[in-house]
Design a protein around this motif. Structure first.
Motif, short mmCIF file in Angstrom:
data_model
loop_
_atom_site.label_atom_id
_atom_site.label_comp_id
_atom_site.label_asym_id
_atom_site.label_seq_id
_atom_site.Cartn_x
_atom_site.Cartn_y
_atom_site.Cartn_z
N GLY A 139 76.84 28.09 60.71
CA GLY A 139 75.72 28.35 59.82
C GLY A 139 76.04 29.52 58.92
N VAL A 140 75.08 29.89 58.12
CA VAL A 140 75.26 30.97 57.15
C VAL A 140 74.65 32.26 57.70
N ILE A 141 75.48 33.30 57.75
CA ILE A 141 75.03 34.62 58.16
C ILE A 141 75.44 35.60 57.07
N ASN A 142 74.45 36.31 56.52
CA ASN A 142 74.71 37.27 55.44
C ASN A 142 75.50 36.64 54.30
N GLY A 143 75.13 35.39 53.99
CA GLY A 143 75.74 34.71 52.87
C GLY A 143 77.10 34.10 53.14
N THR A 144 77.58 34.19 54.38
CA THR A 144 78.91 33.67 54.72
C THR A 144 78.80 32.57 55.76
N LEU A 145 79.49 31.45 55.52
CA LEU A 145 79.53 30.36 56.49
C LEU A 145 80.45 30.75 57.64
N GLN A 146 79.91 30.75 58.84
CA GLN A 146 80.70 31.17 60.00
C GLN A 146 80.14 30.55 61.27
N ALA A 147 80.91 30.70 62.35
CA ALA A 147 80.46 30.20 63.65
C ALA A 147 79.32 31.07 64.16
N THR A 148 78.20 30.45 64.46
CA THR A 148 77.03 31.19 64.95
C THR A 148 76.87 31.06 66.47
N GLU A 149 77.54 30.09 67.06
CA GLU A 149 77.49 29.91 68.52
C GLU A 149 78.78 29.23 68.96
N VAL A 150 79.40 29.77 69.98
CA VAL A 150 80.65 29.22 70.51
C VAL A 150 80.59 29.29 72.02
N GLY A 151 80.91 28.19 72.69
CA GLY A 151 80.98 28.24 74.15
C GLY A 151 80.47 26.99 74.82
N GLN A 152 79.93 27.18 76.00
CA GLN A 152 79.50 26.07 76.83
C GLN A 152 78.30 25.36 76.23
N CYS A 153 78.32 24.05 76.27
CA CYS A 153 77.17 23.24 75.90
C CYS A 153 76.53 22.74 77.18
N ARG A 154 75.37 23.22 77.49
CA ARG A 154 74.65 22.76 78.69
C ARG A 154 73.91 21.48 78.32
N LEU A 155 74.67 20.42 78.20
CA LEU A 155 74.13 19.16 77.71
C LEU A 155 73.04 18.64 78.64
N GLN A 156 71.89 18.33 78.05
CA GLN A 156 70.76 17.86 78.85
C GLN A 156 69.80 17.07 77.99
N PRO A 157 69.09 16.13 78.60
CA PRO A 157 68.04 15.44 77.85
C PRO A 157 66.85 16.35 77.65
N VAL A 158 66.17 16.20 76.52
CA VAL A 158 65.01 17.02 76.21
C VAL A 158 63.77 16.44 76.88
N ALA A 159 63.00 17.28 77.51
CA ALA A 159 61.72 16.89 78.11
C ALA A 159 60.59 17.24 77.15
N PRO A 160 59.39 16.69 77.37
CA PRO A 160 58.26 17.05 76.51
C PRO A 160 57.97 18.54 76.54
N SER A 161 57.28 19.01 75.53
CA SER A 161 56.90 20.41 75.46
C SER A 161 56.13 20.82 76.72
N GLY A 162 56.51 21.94 77.30
CA GLY A 162 55.81 22.44 78.47
C GLY A 162 56.30 21.85 79.77
N VAL A 163 57.37 21.05 79.72
CA VAL A 163 57.90 20.38 80.91
C VAL A 163 59.41 20.54 80.91
N SER A 164 60.00 20.62 82.09
CA SER A 164 61.46 20.56 82.22
C SER A 164 61.81 19.60 83.34
N PHE A 165 63.00 19.00 83.22
CA PHE A 165 63.47 18.12 84.27
C PHE A 165 63.99 18.95 85.44
N ALA A 166 63.63 18.53 86.64
CA ALA A 166 64.06 19.23 87.85
C ALA A 166 65.42 18.72 88.30
N ALA A 167 66.11 19.56 89.06
CA ALA A 167 67.27 19.09 89.81
C ALA A 167 66.75 18.48 91.11
#
Length: 269
Positions: A139-167
């Motif tokens: 994304g753009v930070i201070n007018g410069t295109l750069q990496a804004t997030e790098v690392g692990q992707c905790r891939l998960q399905p999205v639950a409705p607002s106010g709810v999370s999926f349990a383990a």
């Protein structure tokens, strides 16, 4: 054995709601609305007596953790070649890969461009180490295109607002299910922060999708109101009622992506 949800739902299925005792993709990937939210207004938090619309697990929106940045499973399909792109965002991706430290080295190939919108571009790839998925957001930070997030992707399905999926997993202190079992003893743990409180009284009726080779189950938990501490949540025992005997089918935790077979081992210590 890991069965992908796409395989499960290519089979003839019936969608049922289990009781428990004490709960057209665009050609350019974009940020979709969650599957069950076909209207402009975010659905209200479900009542604990209800269950989730099955679309939340059969047609999930995925996230790496930021619920505002969502993408469809189709964005991960095919051979990832996004690192070969000629646009500025792809150049930032290549630079970020090249500069990643040895202990957290990013894969050099196999990247998918899962989100591309005015906010920025998100790339995802299969990880090379302990993390099954990794991400680079640009994304753009201070007018410069750069990496804004790098690392692990905790891939998960999205639950409705106010709810999370349990383990959830099989209770190791109870008899293991057999082909004749129509009820299974399980342990459930809330993933969202809840100040270490029990989820009892906030567990939605499980959403169950029955297929020829697997039975997928997602268990939603309504969040506690107000701010919560993240101090670890207790395991909560439950009896999961199946709509029919298990037979030779695999039980899948559909609150993860791809859905994974459950065992008597805690999947998220």
């Amino acid at each position: 054995m890991r069965l992908r949800l796409a395989i499960l739902f290519s089979l003839p299925i019936a969608i049922v709601f289990a009781a428990c005792e004490p709960a057209a993709v665009p050609s350019t990937p974009a940020t979709p609305s969650p599957p069950a939210a076909s209207v402009d207004v975010e659905p209200s938090v479900p009542d604990v007596a209800s269950t989730l619309d099955p679309d939340w697990i059969t047609r999930p929106a995925l996230t790496c953790g930021d619920l505002e940045r969502r993408f469809p499973p189709e964005a991960l399909a095919g051979i990832g070649l996004a690192e070969l792109g000629l646009d500025p965002a792809a150049q930032v991706l290549r630079t970020t890969i090249a500069e990643s430290p040895p202990e957290g080295a990013l894969p050099g190939t196999g990247w998918q461009r899962v989100i591309d919108d005015p906010v920025g571009v998100t790339f995802v790839a299969v990880g090379t180490g302990d993390s099954p998925w990794v991400t680079v957001a640009v994304g753009v930070i201070n007018g410069t295109l750069q990496a804004t997030e790098v690392g692990q992707c905790r891939l998960q399905p999205v639950a409705p607002s106010g709810v999370s999926f349990a383990a959830w997993w099989l209770d190791p202190d109870q008899p293991a299910p057999t082909p004749e079992s129509a009820e299974v003893s399980i342990l459930v743990r809330e993933i969202a922060c809840s100040s270490g409180q029990s989820p009892e009284g906030r567990i939605l009726a499980p959403t169950v999708v029955v297929g020829a080779e697997a039975i997928a189950v997602a268990i939603g938990i309504v969040h506690r109101p107000g701010g919560q501490d993240c101090q670890g949540n207790p395991n909560h025992p439950m009896r999961l009622a199946l709509p029919e005997p298990l037979g030779t089918r695999v039980l899948l935790d559909a609150g993860r992506y791809p859905p994974v077979p459950v065992s008597n081992a805690d999947p998220r210590p």
